[in-house]
Design a protein around this motif. Structure first.
Motif, PDB file in Angstrom:
ATOM      1  N   GLU A  41       0.843  -1.194  -0.195  1.00  0.00           N
ATOM      2  CA  GLU A  41       0.133  -0.146   0.047  1.00  0.00           C
ATOM      3  C   GLU A  41       0.775   1.176   0.021  1.00  0.00           C
ATOM      4  OE1 GLU A  41      -2.727  -0.098   3.057  1.00  0.00           O
ATOM      5  OE2 GLU A  41      -3.892   1.748   2.432  1.00  0.00           O
ATOM      6  N   ASN A  42       1.866   1.247   0.983  1.00  0.00           N
ATOM      7  CA  ASN A  42       2.708   2.420   1.028  1.00  0.00           C
ATOM      8  C   ASN A  42       3.713   2.618  -0.324  1.00  0.00           C
ATOM      9  OD1 ASN A  42       2.776   3.902   3.749  1.00  0.00           O
ATOM     10  ND2 ASN A  42       2.558   1.619   4.168  1.00  0.00           N
ATOM     11  N   MET A  44       2.389   1.990  -3.251  1.00  0.00           N
ATOM     12  CA  MET A  44       1.541   2.495  -4.312  1.00  0.00           C
ATOM     13  C   MET A  44       1.464   4.114  -4.177  1.00  0.00           C
ATOM     14  SD  MET A  44      -1.447   0.072  -5.228  1.00  0.00           S
ATOM     15  CE  MET A  44      -2.061   0.125  -3.483  1.00  0.00           C
ATOM     16  N   VAL A  45       1.382   4.406  -2.675  1.00  0.00           N
ATOM     17  CA  VAL A  45       0.930   5.861  -2.240  1.00  0.00           C
ATOM     18  C   VAL A  45       2.434   6.526  -2.627  1.00  0.00           C
ATOM     19  CG1 VAL A  45       0.886   7.398  -0.296  1.00  0.00           C
ATOM     20  CG2 VAL A  45      -0.539   5.347  -0.453  1.00  0.00           C
ATOM     21  N   GLU A  48       2.550   7.470  -6.429  1.00  0.00           N
ATOM     22  CA  GLU A  48       1.378   8.205  -6.590  1.00  0.00           C
ATOM     23  C   GLU A  48       2.015   9.598  -6.084  1.00  0.00           C
ATOM     24  OE1 GLU A  48      -0.991   8.497  -8.634  1.00  0.00           O
ATOM     25  OE2 GLU A  48      -1.048   6.287  -8.969  1.00  0.00           O
ATOM     26  N   LEU A  49       2.784   9.713  -4.931  1.00  0.00           N
ATOM     27  CA  LEU A  49       3.060  11.233  -4.601  1.00  0.00           C
ATOM     28  C   LEU A  49       4.349  11.598  -5.638  1.00  0.00           C
ATOM     29  CD1 LEU A  49       3.458  10.695  -0.699  1.00  0.00           C
ATOM     30  CD2 LEU A  49       2.092  12.095  -1.950  1.00  0.00           C
ATOM     31  N   LEU A  51       4.337  11.345  -8.443  1.00  0.00           N
ATOM     32  CA  LEU A  51       3.727  11.538  -9.804  1.00  0.00           C
ATOM     33  C   LEU A  51       3.194  12.862  -9.875  1.00  0.00           C
ATOM     34  CD1 LEU A  51       2.000   8.315 -11.156  1.00  0.00           C
ATOM     35  CD2 LEU A  51       3.662   9.502 -12.288  1.00  0.00           C
ATOM     36  N   VAL A  52       3.053  13.267  -8.391  1.00  0.00           N
ATOM     37  CA  VAL A  52       2.654  14.693  -8.092  1.00  0.00           C
ATOM     38  C   VAL A  52       2.972  15.886  -8.981  1.00  0.00           C
ATOM     39  CG1 VAL A  52       1.752  16.357  -6.636  1.00  0.00           C
ATOM     40  CG2 VAL A  52       1.145  14.093  -6.338  1.00  0.00           C
ATOM     41  N   GLU A  53       2.343  16.651  -9.740  1.00  0.00           N
ATOM     42  CA  GLU A  53       3.092  17.686 -10.327  1.00  0.00           C
ATOM     43  C   GLU A  53       3.400  18.912  -9.760  1.00  0.00           C
ATOM     44  OE1 GLU A  53       1.318  18.112 -14.289  1.00  0.00           O
ATOM     45  OE2 GLU A  53       1.741  16.032 -14.431  1.00  0.00           O
ATOM     46  N   ILE A  58      -0.955  18.422  -2.125  1.00  0.00           N
ATOM     47  CA  ILE A  58      -0.981  17.097  -1.173  1.00  0.00           C
ATOM     48  C   ILE A  58      -1.580  17.353   0.300  1.00  0.00           C
ATOM     49  CG2 ILE A  58       0.258  15.285  -0.083  1.00  0.00           C
ATOM     50  CD1 ILE A  58       2.328  15.933  -2.409  1.00  0.00           C
ATOM     51  N   ALA A  74       5.689  14.769   2.646  1.00  0.00           N
ATOM     52  CA  ALA A  74       5.026  13.702   2.520  1.00  0.00           C
ATOM     53  C   ALA A  74       5.598  12.388   1.933  1.00  0.00           C
ATOM     54  CB  ALA A  74       3.849  13.762   1.402  1.00  0.00           C
ATOM     55  N   VAL A  78       6.478   8.981   4.053  1.00  0.00           N
ATOM     56  CA  VAL A  78       6.180   7.731   3.532  1.00  0.00           C
ATOM     57  C   VAL A  78       7.247   6.687   3.357  1.00  0.00           C
ATOM     58  CG1 VAL A  78       5.306   6.448   1.247  1.00  0.00           C
ATOM     59  CG2 VAL A  78       3.884   8.303   2.228  1.00  0.00           C
TER      60      VAL A  78
ATOM     61  N   ILE B  90      -5.169   8.509  -2.307  1.00  0.00           N
ATOM     62  CA  ILE B  90      -4.260   7.712  -2.942  1.00  0.00           C
ATOM     63  C   ILE B  90      -3.751   6.711  -1.954  1.00  0.00           C
ATOM     64  CG2 ILE B  90      -3.317   9.504  -4.767  1.00  0.00           C
ATOM     65  CD1 ILE B  90      -1.024   9.919  -2.685  1.00  0.00           C
ATOM     66  N   THR B  92      -3.467   5.396   2.432  1.00  0.00           N
ATOM     67  CA  THR B  92      -2.745   5.694   3.844  1.00  0.00           C
ATOM     68  C   THR B  92      -3.241   7.263   4.241  1.00  0.00           C
ATOM     69  OG1 THR B  92      -0.546   6.230   2.837  1.00  0.00           O
ATOM     70  CG2 THR B  92      -1.116   3.744   3.401  1.00  0.00           C
ATOM     71  N   TYR B  94      -3.331   9.943   2.537  1.00  0.00           N
ATOM     72  CA  TYR B  94      -2.799  11.144   1.698  1.00  0.00           C
ATOM     73  C   TYR B  94      -4.019  11.328   0.624  1.00  0.00           C
ATOM     74  CZ  TYR B  94       1.657  11.102   3.890  1.00  0.00           C
ATOM     75  OH  TYR B  94       2.632  11.711   4.804  1.00  0.00           O
ATOM     76  N   TYR B  95      -4.157  12.524   0.351  1.00  0.00           N
ATOM     77  CA  TYR B  95      -5.024  13.091  -0.604  1.00  0.00           C
ATOM     78  C   TYR B  95      -4.399  13.895  -1.520  1.00  0.00           C
ATOM     79  CZ  TYR B  95      -8.811  10.946   1.953  1.00  0.00           C
ATOM     80  OH  TYR B  95      -9.579  10.098   2.833  1.00  0.00           O
ATOM     81  N   VAL B  96      -4.740  14.183  -2.960  1.00  0.00           N
ATOM     82  CA  VAL B  96      -3.749  14.798  -3.856  1.00  0.00           C
ATOM     83  C   VAL B  96      -4.755  15.370  -4.975  1.00  0.00           C
ATOM     84  CG1 VAL B  96      -2.219  14.734  -5.752  1.00  0.00           C
ATOM     85  CG2 VAL B  96      -1.664  13.474  -3.827  1.00  0.00           C
ATOM     86  N   LYS B  98      -5.736  16.936  -8.262  1.00  0.00           N
ATOM     87  CA  LYS B  98      -5.366  16.400  -9.914  1.00  0.00           C
ATOM     88  C   LYS B  98      -6.260  17.208 -10.757  1.00  0.00           C
ATOM     89  CE  LYS B  98      -3.130  12.070  -9.208  1.00  0.00           C
ATOM     90  NZ  LYS B  98      -1.740  12.545  -9.804  1.00  0.00           N
TER      91      LYS B  98
END
Lengths: 126, 153
Positions: A41-42, A44-45, A48-49, A51-53, A58, A74, A78, B90, B92, B94-96, B98
Motif C-alpha cells: 500500500e505504501n 503505491m502511495v 502516486e506522490l 507523480l504529483v506535479e 497534497i 509527505a 512515506v 491515494i 494511507t 494521503y489526498y492529492v 489533480k
C-alpha cells in the motif's frame, strides 16, 4: 510395559510443544502477511506522490481534517514508514525461520520417540 | 506453499487418506482464492464508479446545481464551481489534487492494476480447481475398486 508408558508421557509432552510451535509460526505468518500488504500500500502511495506535479496539492488526513503538506515532507514520511515496516518484516522473517528450525527439531524428536515405542512394543510381543 | 513439489506426485499411487488431505487442502485454497478474486472485483468496481462520477465534472457543467451527498441518506444543494481540479484519495490517509484528465488516468491505472491481479488470481483458481477435480476422480476410482472387491469376497 512401564518403559512404554514412560515413553508415551515424553512423546505427549514433545507433541504438545511441537503443536504450540506450529501455532506460533502461524501467528507470525499472519502478521507477516499484514506487513506485506502495508508495504504494498505504501509503495503505491509513494509512486502516486512522486507523480504529483508542481501545481498539485497534497493533503494528509489527520483525524477528520485534511492538512496540507509539502511533497518532500509527505514523501519522507512515506519513506520512513516503508523503512519501518520493512524492518519489522525482516524481524518477523528471522523469528519465523528460528521457530521453523525448532519445530523441525521437535518433529524429528517425536518421530524418534515413536520409533522407540514401536520397537519396544514389538519386542514385548515376541 | 509447497505446490511445486506436489506436481511431481503420481496421485493414483496415494492412499485414500492422503487423497482426502489433498482434497481438503485444495478445497480450502480454492475458497480463499475465490474470495480474494471477489474482493478485487469489488475494488475495481469502486474505481470504475469514481471514474464514471468524474465524467460529470466538465466545463459545460460549471455553475450547475447539484445535490451533494453528506452521507448516503443526507443531501444538501450545491453548485459545481470548480471543474478543473479534483481531490483524490491515494491511500494511507494521503489526498492529492489533480486535474480531471490526470485523475481519470489515475483511475485507469488502478483499474488496470486490480484487473491484472484479478486475472492472475482467476488463473490460480482454475489450476487449483483442476487439481481438485483430478484428486476427486482418483478418489472415486479407488472407492469404486474397493466396493468391487468387497462384493467379490
Amino acid at each position: 510395559m512401564q518403559a512404554i508408558q514412560a515413553l508415551q508421557v515424553r512423546l505427549e509432552a514433545e507433541l504438545k510443544e511441537f503443536r504450540s510451535l506450529q501455532k506460533q509460526i502461524g501467528n507470525y505468518q499472519n502478521s507477516r502477511a499484514q506487513y506485506l500488504t502495508q508495504v504494498n500500500e505504501n509503495d503505491m502511495v509513494k509512486k502516486e506522490l512522486e507523480l504529483v506535479e508542481a501545481d498539485g496539492e497534497i493533503f494528509k488526513l489527520i483525524g477528520p481534517a485534511l492538512i496540507k503538506q509539502e511533497k518532500t515532507e509527505a514523501l519522507s514520511n512515506v519513506n520512513k514508514r516503508l523503512e519501518f515496516i520493512k524492518g519489522e518484516l525482516k524481524k518477523v522473517d528471522t523469528t519465523i525461520g528460528d521457530l521453523e528450525k525448532k519445530s523441525e527439531d521437535k518433529k524429528n524428536k517425536v518421530m524418534e520417540l515413536q520409533q522407540q515405542m514401536q520397537q519396544l512394543a514389538s519386542k514385548q510381543q515376541q | 506453499m509447497a505446490q511445486p513439489k506436489q506436481q511431481g506426485i503420481d496421485i493414483s499411487q496415494l492412499s485414500l487418506e492422503q487423497l482426502n488431505t489433498f482434497k481438503q487442502q485444495f478445497e480450502e485454497e480454492v475458497q480463499v482464492l475465490s474470495n480474494s478474486w471477489q474482493q478485487l472485483k469489488l475494488a475495481s468496481a469502486r474505481f470504475t464508479d469514481s471514474k464514471d462520477a468524474l465524467s460529470a465534472i466538465k466545463t459545460e457543467n460549471e455553475g450547475k446545481a447539484m445535490l451533494v451527498p453528506l452521507t448516503t441518506s443526507l443531501f444538501v444543494p450545491g453548485q459545481l464551481t470548480n471543474t478543473e481540479q479534483v481531490l483524490i484519495d491515494i491511500g494511507t490517509g494521503y489526498y492529492v489534487t489533480k486535474p480531471v484528465k490526470q485523475a481519470s488516468d489515475f483511475f485507469d491505472r488502478k483499474i488496470k492494476m486490480i484487473n491484472d491481479n484479478a486475472d492472475q488470481v482467476a488463473q490460480a483458481v482454475s489450476v487449483k480447481r483442476k487439481n481438485l477435480e483430478s484428486v476427486l476422480l482418483v478418489m472415486q476410482q479407488k472407492i469404486g475398486q474397493m466396493q468391487g472387491q468387497a462384493e467379490k469376497e
